[in-house]
Design a protein around this motif. Structure first.
Motif: not given
Length: 708
Positions: A269-278, A469-474, A555-568
């Motif tokens: 979702q940002d300029a430095f991607q693919r650093q984390g997975c779960a 390309r979705p922000l989050m792929r499941r 950041e607004q686009g990310t919030l719409f894709a995530l349906r909201g977030s408290d992330s700093p």
């Protein structure tokens, strides 16, 4: 696939000994084998000085890909910068008693032709027990003009080294190892005990445990995408927003909202991607061999995405497109395929599905995937550099042409939720999958593009065609299916916000857009929708322009894709949406800002404390949610709100907010109003029945959670 071979040569760079490195023989081809008394001529080399070359030699020994590649770096003061990459795809290899010489034409990452395109690598052969010799690399322009020359000392028998930090939540024990001989496996594939690092070692990648292994608090409601990204930013001790060979994996309980999600590479979702997975432990837990095998595949699969490997059936959607394997990728015996999707041949009665996959899978990547992992251009592979799938998103405009022959019995429709969209308005589309087969058809229901079994191409007013390309792929368990029938259950539906993804906003300019979707069925069939044409209107007033600017931030686009977030990291986006509500509250687009705020308030948010000592939970704020979501419902009822599919979701979340606030009567009233709205004679019976079923499921869930 040949059997794996094992090397036991120590490294000489002081890092650690290699131990047994299992490298699958993926090509069946090797250079003239060095005598057993000599070191294999393979691995990673590096020069010194202000201009640095990191060289990878892959022409000798078992599992060779017969390639040479390298990355260039320049040093200035106390900084080092990446300068480019090259790969020699099919070099000529000459072996003498004293040295090995490798020659071939390079393929370079820069847009301009290389002035010295031929590469010559000379490596003296040294007996085992002596230090390995340095490699001399010359870049040549025919007939014999020599450009730069590098002397690269040996660094590692691995081609790349990645530091891997793994955390887990309370009560979830991470996967340790799996013995491949504990269940039937392909003939010729050696039985061995595989850990996650050993699985990557077999690909020539040194996955080294790094950082502190933390245990985080868990929550019974599961984890959202926004919470995972926030947890990475605060808990990944090696994390920095720069390209680096470092990756984080969280062993979480489950994914909120879909129990079928096994894992996710959430950092897109940002300029430095693919650093984390779960990975989601609750779905793959167990100590029996089948469970351990599934855990190993899921861990390696999600980490593979962090290396920028796509699913087996999606590689032609990369930039640039890569060739698909057998049966459009569904026949790949790879960590990156889904076992339940495995189908090497579309013609029956060939074995397919999970049982066939596991009976043939040698626990390896494909040859093409190994080329990417070992020799892909630096920015295409390293975490934090090029976005997932390369990021440019330009695709062939004919990629989604209709098949010449279609006997699938399935029909895919793509519909806009509005006739036209205002400039800055979130673009939501509806996908409908139906059948024309009177006998019925079994299909998977994963229509949302986030699950990567449906793709949406967008031709913008400029004429450029891009892939959403979705922000989050499941990654899901695609064995979950439903039976479609023209009369009893004619279709399944999904809606998707496609306005913002990995490449930013897709609808940033007024004009006419053309969209087309493609659904990949379980048997590999590709069902293509008709072209959807929709229009983004020009702003009609200064107020329209002001609100659009507030809505179209990254950041607004990310919030719409995530349906909201408290992330700093999204604080500025939340501030912009609050400004829309506060200063432009009567504007038609303010309904979307209220919706995001309301959905976020209705839901708790998990985050780590500043000292990373504990997981804290921001409790739901039901009164805030009720105020925002009620305004969305009211605006929609008056004809100035969201589409009906989104309204369905909003009203069910509003009902939960009332229940949280202790008002079960109002909660039931909202669900009753939802059913009444759809049961108005406008919708077909099966749509009404679906809404009624969803309302009752929400009612039961509320009863179980809040009682009463």
């Amino acid at each position: 696939m040949e059997s794996a071979a094992y090397l036991t040569e120590p490294e000489t760079n002081g890092h650690r000994e290699v131990g047994e490195i299992a490298v699958a023989d993926v090509t069946g081809e090797t250079a003239a084998a060095a005598p057993a008394a000599f070191h294999l001529t393979r691995g990673r080399y590096r020069s010194a000085g202000l201009r640095v070359l990191e060289l990878r030699v892959d022409v000798d020994g078992p599992g060779t890909l017969r390639k040479v590649s390298g990355d260039f770096f320049t040093s200035s003061g106390s900084t080092t910068s990446y300068a480019g990459s090259f790969i020699v795809d099919a070099p000529a290899v000459t072996v003498s008693p004293h040295q090995m010489v490798i020659r071939g034409q390079g393929r370079f990452s820069g847009p301009a032709p290389a002035p010295f395109p031929f590469v010559e690598v000379t490596i003296p052969r040294r007996p085992v027990g002596q230090p390995r010799a340095a490699a001399t690399v010359r870049f040549i322009r025919p007939p014999n003009h020599v450009g730069l020359t590098y002397v690269c000392s040996f660094r590692s028998a691995y081609f790349r080294t990645v530091r891997w930090e793994q955390d887990s939540v309370t009560g979830k024990v991470p996967f340790v190892s799996y013995d491949t001989g504990s269940l039937p496996q392909p003939p010729g594939s050696p039985a061995r005990v595989l850990t996650v690092p050993k699985a990557f070692a077999e690909a020539g990648i040194d996955l080294v445990a790094g950082g502190a292994a933390n245990v985080l608090g868990d929550n019974q409601n599961g984890w959202t995408i926004a919470e995972l990204h926030a947890a990475m930013q605060t808990n990944f001790s090696l994390w920095r927003n720069v390209p680096q060979w470092m990756v984080w994996l969280l062993v979480a309980s489950r994914f909120e909202g879909n129990p079928g999600v096994r894992g996710i590479m959430f950092d897109a979702q940002d300029a430095f991607q693919r650093q984390g997975c779960a990975v989601f432990h609750d779905l793959i837990q167990g100590m029996d061999p089948e469970s351990r095998r599934a855990q190993l595949r899921t861990y390696v699969h999600e980490l593979g995405h962090a290396f920028n490997l796509l699913h087996s059936w999606q590689k032609d959607l990369a930039t640039p497109p890569a060739p698909l394997g057998p049966n459009r990728g569904f026949g790949d015996l790879s960590w990156m395929n889904y076992p339940q999707n495995y189908d090497p041949d579309p013609d029956p009665p060939n074995p397919e599905g999970a049982a066939a996959y596991w009976s043939a899978f040698p626990f390896s990547f494909t040859a093409a995937e190994l080329v990417h992992l070992r020799h892909g251009f630096y920015r295409d592979v390293i975490m934090g550099a090029n976005p997932f799938g390369r990021g440019a998103a330009d695709i062939d405009a004919d990629l989604f042409d209709e098949p010449v022959v279609d006997e699938s019995g399935l029909v895919l429709d793509l519909r806009a939720t509005k006739q036209t969209y205002a400039y800055g308005e979130p673009v939501v589309v509806e996908l409908r999958l139906g059948t024309t087969d009177l006998r019925g058809r079994s299909v998977h229901e994963y229509l949302h593009p986030d699950y990567e079994l449906v793709s949406v191409a967008i031709r913008q007013p400029s004429g450029r065609t891009v892939l959403y390309r979705p922000l989050m792929r499941r990654c899901v368990d695609a064995e979950a299916t439903t039976r479609l029938h023209p009369e009893r259950n004619p279709a399944v539906y999904a809606s998707a916000y496609v306005g913002y993804g990995q490449d930013g906003h897709y609808f940033q300019q007024p004009g006419t857009y053309q969209l087309r979707a493609a659904y990949v069925a379980a048997d590999g069939s590709r069902i293509v929708s008709p072209v959807l044409r929709t229009v983004v209107r020009h702003p009609r007033s200064e107020s329209d322009e002001q609100v659009a600017e507030l809505m179209l931030g990254e950041e607004q686009g990310t919030l719409f894709a995530l349906r909201g977030s408290d992330s700093p990291s999204l604080r500025a986006g939340n501030d912009a949406l609050q400004e829309v509500v506060k200063h432009h509250g009567k504007h038609p687009l303010a309904v979307y800002a209220r919706m995001v705020q309301g959905l976020n308030a209705e839901h708790e948010f998990k985050y780590l404390t500043a000292d990373k000592a504990a997981l804290e939970v921001r409790s739901p704020e039901p009164k805030e949610a009720i105020g925002r979501l009620t305004a969305v419902v009211k605006a929609t009822t008056e004809g100035n709100g969201v589409d009906d599919i989104t309204l369905n979701m909003v009203m069910r979340r509003l009902a939960r907010a009332h229940a949280r606030d202790g008002d079960r009567k109002q909660s039931d009233g909202v669900l009753n109003s939802l059913v009444e709205r759809f049961d108005s004679g406008v919708y077909r019976p099966h749509v009404i029945e679906t809404v009624r079923r969803q309302a009752e499921e929400t009612r039961r869930s509320i009863h179980e959670e809040f009682g009463g």
